[in-house]
Write a protein that holds these residues in place. Structure first.
Motif, PDB file in Angstrom:
ATOM      1  N   PRO A  65     -31.184  35.365  26.759  1.00 16.05           N
ATOM      2  CA  PRO A  65     -32.121  34.534  27.519  1.00 16.05           C
ATOM      3  C   PRO A  65     -31.425  33.278  28.027  1.00 16.05           C
ATOM      4  N   HIS A 213     -47.361  35.805  40.382  1.00 17.87           N
ATOM      5  CA  HIS A 213     -46.923  36.029  39.001  1.00 17.87           C
ATOM      6  C   HIS A 213     -47.758  37.126  38.349  1.00 17.87           C
ATOM      7  N   MET A 217     -46.133  40.725  37.104  1.00 20.14           N
ATOM      8  CA  MET A 217     -46.140  41.060  35.679  1.00 20.14           C
ATOM      9  C   MET A 217     -47.046  42.247  35.390  1.00 20.14           C
ATOM     10  N   GLU A 222     -40.152  42.473  34.162  1.00 21.02           N
ATOM     11  CA  GLU A 222     -39.639  41.996  32.873  1.00 21.02           C
ATOM     12  C   GLU A 222     -39.921  40.509  32.726  1.00 21.02           C
ATOM     13  N   GLN A 223     -39.691  39.767  33.797  1.00 18.85           N
ATOM     14  CA  GLN A 223     -39.948  38.330  33.803  1.00 18.85           C
ATOM     15  C   GLN A 223     -39.889  37.822  35.234  1.00 18.85           C
ATOM     16  N   MET A 224     -40.471  36.659  35.461  1.00 20.52           N
ATOM     17  CA  MET A 224     -40.282  35.958  36.724  1.00 20.52           C
ATOM     18  C   MET A 224     -39.016  35.119  36.572  1.00 20.52           C
ATOM     19  N   THR A 225     -38.176  35.125  37.576  1.00 20.94           N
ATOM     20  CA  THR A 225     -36.936  34.362  37.481  1.00 20.94           C
ATOM     21  C   THR A 225     -37.124  33.018  38.152  1.00 20.94           C
ATOM     22  N   CYS A 261     -38.496  38.361  40.852  1.00 19.30           N
ATOM     23  CA  CYS A 261     -38.708  38.725  39.452  1.00 19.30           C
ATOM     24  C   CYS A 261     -37.577  39.639  39.008  1.00 19.30           C
ATOM     25  N   LYS A 262     -37.628  40.059  37.748  1.00 23.82           N
ATOM     26  CA  LYS A 262     -36.562  40.899  37.211  1.00 23.82           C
ATOM     27  C   LYS A 262     -37.121  42.127  36.511  1.00 23.82           C
TER      28      LYS A 262
END
Length: 396
Positions: A65, A213, A217, A222-225, A261-262
């Protein structure tokens, strides 16, 4: 490192969370080992910290992370499996630190002091014949203290630049990577559709970003960058700015939305425009020009074309419409990083090949109006390209 929770392969395999099947990682390692032999290198050493951990993740699967301190080192020899040495450990517990994301059996957790990383590498190379050449990915960015310590500890061996090995390794995406990128494109498009629908008169920029967002999601990101940039009116000309909860969209106002995002560590980036009502004639003309520039750039995409010619085609069309003074059009490669090869540098053209991935991003940004920007995620195919983010280019 002593830990209360065992983190050997037996413990990790029970909770394993891999981005890809292990066979994909093993294929990457075999390719790297072939490149080592071609470059007359005996091993590859990768050291990265925090948000700059893309090569580590590519080889080992290990996800650091970006908010954690510490770093990770992957050592790949010409034969056998790599070894992961990491000081990116929370609570002194690898099993609290995403260690379940690596497929590698040999994982060595150490403290934050570079001396512990150096000692671990020295132990791994202790039995090697003298005179080995160890290629370092990102040689010029290796921290000075770590480089000096490794030079001293690896007496008899030599650290050298990896000769662009990792750059060449990652530029052509594998079928497994492209399959993941298709999913990422669909996720990003879902977030963009949600954001465009939320960009109505009276909504705040933050509410539009929240919709993006939520959309990403919910679709499986996986996540917002970098999250979602939203700029309304002239503020959009600042381009990469956080949304404001105190700024409400006005009727007939131009809004630019840029989100990323990722998934599995791979990075998306996408932009669109919304006018919350009826656009002014000049704004409508710029949006239409930007859309035509996008089409002109895409028409160039196929194997054998120089990357810079795509940007040139977009800029030529924008200039023909009279908007050259506000033309900021770009393209750039993507993957595990937001910016990868091809770089679209005019001085260093890259010839496109199937499996290359990049963003196409025509932009017209007059400061007294805002930002007109359309951005798509592209993968080059054997006979052209595939657009991974096929969403309407603008809305009003």
């Amino acid at each position: 490192m002593k830990s209360r929770n065992p983190y050997g392969w037996e413990e990790r395999s029970a909770v394993l969370e891999l981005d890809f099947d292990e066979s994909e990682f093993r294929s990457r390692i075999r390719s790297v080992q072939t490149r080592l032999e071609a470059l007359d290198l005996d091993a590859l050493l990768v050291w990265e910290e925090g948000a700059n951990g893309s090569n580590v993740r590519y080889l080992s699967g290990f996800y650091m992370p970006p908010t954690w301190i510490g770093g990770s080192l992957v050592l790949v020899g010409r034969e056998g499996d790599p070894v992961l040495v990491t000081s990116a450990v929370a609570h002194g517990e690898p099993m609290h630190s995403n260690i379940q994301t690596t497929w590698l059996r040999d994982v060595r957790a150490v403290g934050l002091d570079y001396a512990e990383v150096i000692a671990a590498v020295a132990g791994l190379t202790a039995g090697w014949p003298p005179g080995r050449h160890i290629g370092v990915a990102g040689f010029d960015r290796l921290p000075y203290a770590l480089r000096v310590g490794l030079d001293a500890a690896l007496e008899g061996h030599r650290l050298v630049d990896d000769g662009g090995l990792m750059k060449a390794q990652r530029v052509i995406k594998s079928p497994a990577e492209i399959a993941l990128l298709r999913r990422l494109g669909a996720i990003t498009a879902a977030g963009m559709e949600a954001a465009m629908a939320a960009a109505v008169p009276g909504a705040t920029e933050s509410e539009v970003a929240a919709a993006a967002h939520r959309g990403c999601m919910a679709a499986g990101a996986e996540q917002m960058t970098f999250g979602c940039f939203v700029g309304s009116g002239k503020r959009g000309a600042l381009k990469n700015m956080p949304p404001r909860p105190d700024r409400r969209i006005l009727p007939d106002q131009l809004v630019v939305i840029d989100l990323g995002c990722k998934l599995g560590g791979y990075q998306s980036d996408m932009s669109r425009n919304v006018v919350a009502g009826q656009p002014a004639a000049e704004v409508a003309a710029m949006v239409e020009t930007c859309r035509r520039a996008l089409d002109a750039g895409k028409a160039m995409i196929r194997p054998g074309v120089a990357d810079r010619d795509i940007v040139a085609a977009m800029r030529e069309l924008i200039a023909g419409a009279g908007f050259a003074p506000w033309d900021w059009s770009i393209c750039h490669g993507y993957g595990l990083d937001l910016v990868e090869t091809p770089t679209f540098a005019a001085s260093e053209p890259t010839i496109l090949e199937a499996g290359m991935c990049f963003y196409v991003e025509p932009m017209i940004i007059p400061p007294d109006i805002g930002a007109i920007c359309i951005e798509d995620m592209i993968v080059v195919t054997p006979d052209g390209f595939e657009n991974l983010t096929p969403v309407r280019t603008a809305a009003w």
